[in-house]
Write an enzyme that holds these catalytic residues in place. Sequence first.
Site, PDB file in Angstrom:
ATOM      1  N   TYR A  70      36.422 -34.509   5.879  1.00 32.69           N
ATOM      2  CA  TYR A  70      37.282 -33.624   6.668  1.00 32.69           C
ATOM      3  C   TYR A  70      37.379 -32.242   6.018  1.00 32.69           C
ATOM      4  CZ  TYR A  70      41.130 -32.069   9.601  1.00 32.69           C
ATOM      5  OH  TYR A  70      41.898 -31.366  10.505  1.00 32.69           O
ATOM      6  N   PHE A 122      28.521  -9.432  28.065  1.00 28.33           N
ATOM      7  CA  PHE A 122      28.132 -10.815  28.286  1.00 28.33           C
ATOM      8  C   PHE A 122      29.374 -11.551  28.779  1.00 28.33           C
ATOM      9  CE2 PHE A 122      27.467 -15.281  27.386  1.00 28.33           C
ATOM     10  CZ  PHE A 122      26.360 -15.470  28.199  1.00 28.33           C
ATOM     11  N   THR A 123      29.154 -12.547  29.632  1.00 32.03           N
ATOM     12  CA  THR A 123      30.248 -13.194  30.363  1.00 32.03           C
ATOM     13  C   THR A 123      31.372 -13.691  29.446  1.00 32.03           C
ATOM     14  OG1 THR A 123      28.926 -15.216  30.345  1.00 32.03           O
ATOM     15  CG2 THR A 123      28.787 -13.846  32.314  1.00 32.03           C
ATOM     16  N   ASP A 214      26.795  -9.183  18.142  1.00 24.73           N
ATOM     17  CA  ASP A 214      26.540 -10.473  18.778  1.00 24.73           C
ATOM     18  C   ASP A 214      25.090 -10.797  18.420  1.00 24.73           C
ATOM     19  OD1 ASP A 214      25.829 -12.589  20.345  1.00 24.73           O
ATOM     20  OD2 ASP A 214      26.843 -11.865  22.152  1.00 24.73           O
ATOM     21  N   LYS A 257      21.212 -20.752  20.245  1.00 20.02           N
ATOM     22  CA  LYS A 257      20.014 -19.962  20.582  1.00 20.02           C
ATOM     23  C   LYS A 257      19.151 -19.852  19.324  1.00 20.02           C
ATOM     24  CE  LYS A 257      23.045 -18.688  23.914  1.00 20.02           C
ATOM     25  NZ  LYS A 257      24.435 -19.160  23.920  1.00 20.02           N
ATOM     26  N   ARG A 381      22.130 -14.267  37.616  1.00 19.72           N
ATOM     27  CA  ARG A 381      22.743 -13.283  36.712  1.00 19.72           C
ATOM     28  C   ARG A 381      22.914 -12.010  37.507  1.00 19.72           C
ATOM     29  NH1 ARG A 381      24.624 -15.844  31.876  1.00 19.72           N
ATOM     30  NH2 ARG A 381      26.002 -16.215  33.614  1.00 19.72           N
ATOM     31  N   PHE A 447      30.788 -18.221  37.922  1.00 21.68           N
ATOM     32  CA  PHE A 447      29.407 -18.689  38.145  1.00 21.68           C
ATOM     33  C   PHE A 447      29.214 -20.144  37.724  1.00 21.68           C
ATOM     34  CE2 PHE A 447      28.336 -18.370  33.664  1.00 21.68           C
ATOM     35  CZ  PHE A 447      29.271 -17.444  33.214  1.00 21.68           C
TER      36      PHE A 447
HETATM   37  O1  PLI Z   1      27.263 -20.440  24.725  1.00 19.29           O
HETATM   38  P1  PLI Z   1      27.956 -20.063  23.425  1.00 19.29           P
HETATM   39  O2  PLI Z   1      29.406 -20.173  23.523  1.00 19.29           O
HETATM   40  O3  PLI Z   1      27.406 -20.746  22.242  1.00 19.29           O
HETATM   41  O4  PLI Z   1      27.587 -18.520  23.167  1.00 19.29           O
HETATM   42  C1  PLI Z   1      28.096 -17.512  23.960  1.00 19.29           C
HETATM   43  C2  PLI Z   1      27.126 -16.358  24.062  1.00 19.29           C
HETATM   44  C3  PLI Z   1      27.405 -15.210  23.390  1.00 19.29           C
HETATM   45  N1  PLI Z   1      26.564 -14.136  23.461  1.00 19.29           N
HETATM   46  C4  PLI Z   1      25.426 -14.176  24.175  1.00 19.29           C
HETATM   47  C5  PLI Z   1      24.560 -12.973  24.213  1.00 19.29           C
HETATM   48  C6  PLI Z   1      25.087 -15.321  24.856  1.00 19.29           C
HETATM   49  O5  PLI Z   1      23.949 -15.330  25.541  1.00 19.29           O
HETATM   50  C7  PLI Z   1      25.961 -16.458  24.833  1.00 19.29           C
HETATM   51  C8  PLI Z   1      25.700 -17.620  25.578  1.00 19.29           C
HETATM   52  N2  PLI Z   1      24.743 -17.626  26.479  1.00 19.29           N
HETATM   53  C9  PLI Z   1      24.464 -18.574  27.365  1.00 19.29           C
HETATM   54  C10 PLI Z   1      25.236 -19.842  27.495  1.00 19.29           C
HETATM   55  C11 PLI Z   1      23.358 -18.334  28.246  1.00 19.29           C
HETATM   56  O6  PLI Z   1      22.998 -19.206  29.040  1.00 19.29           O
HETATM   57  O7  PLI Z   1      22.783 -17.232  28.159  1.00 19.29           O
END
Ligand code: PLI
Length: 477
Positions: A70, A122-123, A214, A257, A381, A447
């Site tokens: 933990y 970004f969203t 980011d 990513k 998008r 979305f």
């Molecule tokens: O999906 P998260 O919460 O691990 O990360 C959020 C996120 C932050 N910044 C950017 C540039 C992204 O592309 C992003 C997440 N993107 C998704 C889920 C996508 O499908 O592009």
Amino acid sequence: MRTAEPYRIKMVEPLTMTTRAEREKAIADAGYNTFLLKSSVCYIDLLTDSGTNAMSDRQWSALMMGDEAYAGARSFDHLLEAVQEAYGLPYVVPTHQGRGAEHLISKILIKPGQYVAGNMYFTTTRVHQELAGATFVDVIRDEAHDPTRADIPFKGNIDLDKLQALIDDKGAENIAYVNLAVTVNMAGGQPVSMANIKAVSELCKRNGIILWSDATRLAENSWFIKEREEGYADTPCAEIVKEMLSYVDGLTMSGKKDALVNIGGFLAMRSEAILEEARGLVVVYEGMPTYGGLSGRDLEAMAVGLREALDDAYLEHRIGQVRYLGDQLKAAGVPIVEPVGGHAVFIDARAFLPHLSQDDFPAQALAAELFVESGVRSMERGIVSAGRDADGNNRHPALELVRLTIPRRVYTNAHMDVVADAVIELWKNRDAIRGLRFVHEAPTLRFFTSRFEPIPARSPLPEQAEEHPVGAVDVRP
Ligand code: PLI
């Protein structure tokens, strides 16, 4: 000499092909929203590159070494060491994924009423900034909003004049921070140059403004610098990334990513004061500062993956595969965002469906139709993703796109050929594609969960029927 995937396949996951009738039913059941499809009906799933990565044998091995204590788990130390070595930042706070990190940093850096400048929204990032009381201001260069400007190698760059104008207008003290995304997802995965990162950093320093990144797709950004920016052709991407990050005060990372994992994220920073605040918040929202909502094995896999993503051979193939798909579409005349970016090929839905207005949700409709045509899942998008402004009006972004997002190390170029064939077939029959309208509109990040239905075929008014062929007259209110 031609090159192939710089890995071989050790484990496979069978795919299922459905019939057109099955797909028509599936998309109707999903409210014409590709997010609401079951993955079992998606033959080739290009919804996102987020968390869809194939892990390496080394990452799978590392999972077995997860320390699930933990508190004080050694898996955290492994992640910390990896971030310190690969990114050059001294402090790390893990989070369950990128938006967990965005939540914390927005709470820490933003005072209600302030502004956050960034290279396109970004969203999830903007939602967290707004929830913390900030207004997001887009300071990306103008050309990023134009899908046809193929001549711009670093379309993700911040426009320094726009940033300076914002500082002059609002005052540096009212700018919570500058958020520099590398690459810029919503612009089409477009990169930022090293010169721009450096210049933005200098501008921020001169004005006492924090520069955050980011860094979600930082490895892919580094490949474009190597390929396109003078002086970097012989520099390994691992070194380019370190230089990129030497100019920022900290970063949010979605490990899903460019850390090549299926879940995970973190904040990394130089400031001890920000570290202390982040540690205080992470225990409230995510978990102990040494696990942040992740298991020990997740931390281990991320520590290995973030280094693997910086390998030049991997990146050459990664960017090359995206381009391979983009080139086929371009050759067939399909309108796409150019130049092709780092993680996805983006179809310009306005140019694809000029007979639809943006309020008919052309990108949403095209994504649904591509699924019916082929079983290929993509993502809108455009206007749906952009949501509504503070007054409740639909935002109308310049870019109305369908994203064909390529998961990392998952599909072969043969899959890309199938995707290209499907899109080209649709392009030939584009006139038949109809728009959509809301059945249910979700209040936040709409979305993800909103539902739609096709706009009924237009029928002529009785008195006009003789003059106009069926379908040519718009009688909708
Ligand atoms: O999906 P998260 O919460 O691990 O990360 C959020 C996120 C932050 N910044 C950017 C540039 C992204 O592309 C992003 C997440 N993107 C998704 C889920 C996508 O499908 O592009």
